[in-house]
Design an enzyme around this catalytic site. Sequence first.
Site, short mmCIF file in Angstrom:
data_model
loop_
_atom_site.label_atom_id
_atom_site.label_comp_id
_atom_site.label_asym_id
_atom_site.label_seq_id
_atom_site.Cartn_x
_atom_site.Cartn_y
_atom_site.Cartn_z
N LEU A 33 29.15 30.01 61.24
CA LEU A 33 30.16 30.28 60.22
C LEU A 33 30.63 31.72 60.24
O LEU A 33 29.84 32.65 60.41
CB LEU A 33 29.58 29.94 58.84
CG LEU A 33 29.11 28.48 58.70
CD1 LEU A 33 28.49 28.27 57.32
CD2 LEU A 33 30.27 27.51 58.92
N HIS A 37 35.72 30.39 57.84
CA HIS A 37 35.05 29.25 57.18
C HIS A 37 34.77 29.59 55.72
O HIS A 37 34.93 28.75 54.83
CB HIS A 37 33.70 28.96 57.84
CG HIS A 37 33.77 28.47 59.25
ND1 HIS A 37 33.19 29.12 60.29
CD2 HIS A 37 34.35 27.35 59.77
CE1 HIS A 37 33.38 28.45 61.42
NE2 HIS A 37 34.09 27.37 61.13
N GLY A 149 41.34 25.25 58.96
CA GLY A 149 41.97 26.52 59.30
C GLY A 149 43.19 26.31 60.18
O GLY A 149 43.21 25.42 61.04
N ASP A 152 43.55 26.16 64.31
CA ASP A 152 43.61 24.88 65.02
C ASP A 152 44.79 24.08 64.47
O ASP A 152 44.61 22.99 63.92
CB ASP A 152 42.29 24.13 64.82
CG ASP A 152 41.13 24.92 65.37
OD1 ASP A 152 41.10 25.15 66.58
OD2 ASP A 152 40.26 25.35 64.58
O1 PAF Z 1 37.40 22.53 63.64
C1 PAF Z 1 36.23 22.17 63.81
O2 PAF Z 1 35.26 22.93 63.63
C2 PAF Z 1 35.94 20.74 64.27
O3 PAF Z 1 36.90 20.31 65.15
C3 PAF Z 1 35.75 19.76 63.10
C4 PAF Z 1 37.03 19.59 62.31
C5 PAF Z 1 34.63 20.22 62.20
C6 PAF Z 1 35.38 18.38 63.66
O4 PAF Z 1 34.20 18.41 64.38
#
Ligand code: PAF
Length: 282
Positions: A33, A37, A149, A152
């Site tokens: 994290l 996050h 976030g 992505d």
């Molecule tokens: O973005 C991420 O960390 C991952 O792709 C997720 C959404 C937790 C799915 O495993």
Amino acid sequence: MQIFYGKAALMDYLNSIKTTNSTIGFVPTMGALHKGHQSLMFESIKENDITVVSIFVNPTQFNNPDDLEKYPRTLEEDIIKISNIHSDIIVFAPTVEDMYEGNTLSQSFDFDGLENKMEGKFRPGHFDGVGTIVKRLFEIVSPTRAYFGEKDFQQVQIIKKLVEKNQIPVKIIECPIFRETNNLAMSSRNERLTLQQREEAGIIYKILVQAKSMFTNNSAQKINSWVKKELEKNKTFTLEYFEIADEATLSTCIKKNKNKKYRAFIAVFINNIRLIDTISLN
Ligand code: PAF
């Protein structure tokens, strides 16, 4: 803080504490994290009665076994970080066996073509893995809101499509990218960079900002070649892709249309460590 390592125990617990009006905020993560996050967790706490954070390195979304093996796993530190944010956060850290029940395979999804662009093109099967695990996690947690976030960006569009097509009653909340002091987008994979690589990786965002300033007066093709040349100057980096795409469809921008919103997307390797970033252009 409550920690659950199995889905049945988490579901029993959530059923025991929620009332008909309770709202559940959900922050799915793969751990390691960082502040990005943490900001998702703060948002969830602000907007919901209950917050659940999952920590699960999902094997089916890794197309590269080496990336899966080397993905940072820091559960103890993650738990300390979460408990420092709020003592009421519920942590779900299941095992692969618990999530996949001996069948570690992903379901096949049709995300109306979004899955074939950029990340999907270079990481075959990646979004089937993401879709499989996110759908499963939503079934377990039954969240009112789920937080992701913007780094992505493509993943967020895919998850919105997953929710729409499967009529899952959850609101997807997109949160801004958090950056390190040199503007490198925060990512769990940054942990794998040496200090020097981490410092040099600040160039990724510099390039995006320059691409944005070029966007008003230059074609997408011209910007693409400029980015390629710029990254080739530095032998530390290998460009996997740079793309200017329509935000809504993620289709490559061939000719600019002033009614559309565009975004630049980049994926870069430093050694074998893959970093992505994005910026909105207009
Ligand atoms: O973005 C991420 O960390 C991952 O792709 C997720 C959404 C937790 C799915 O495993």
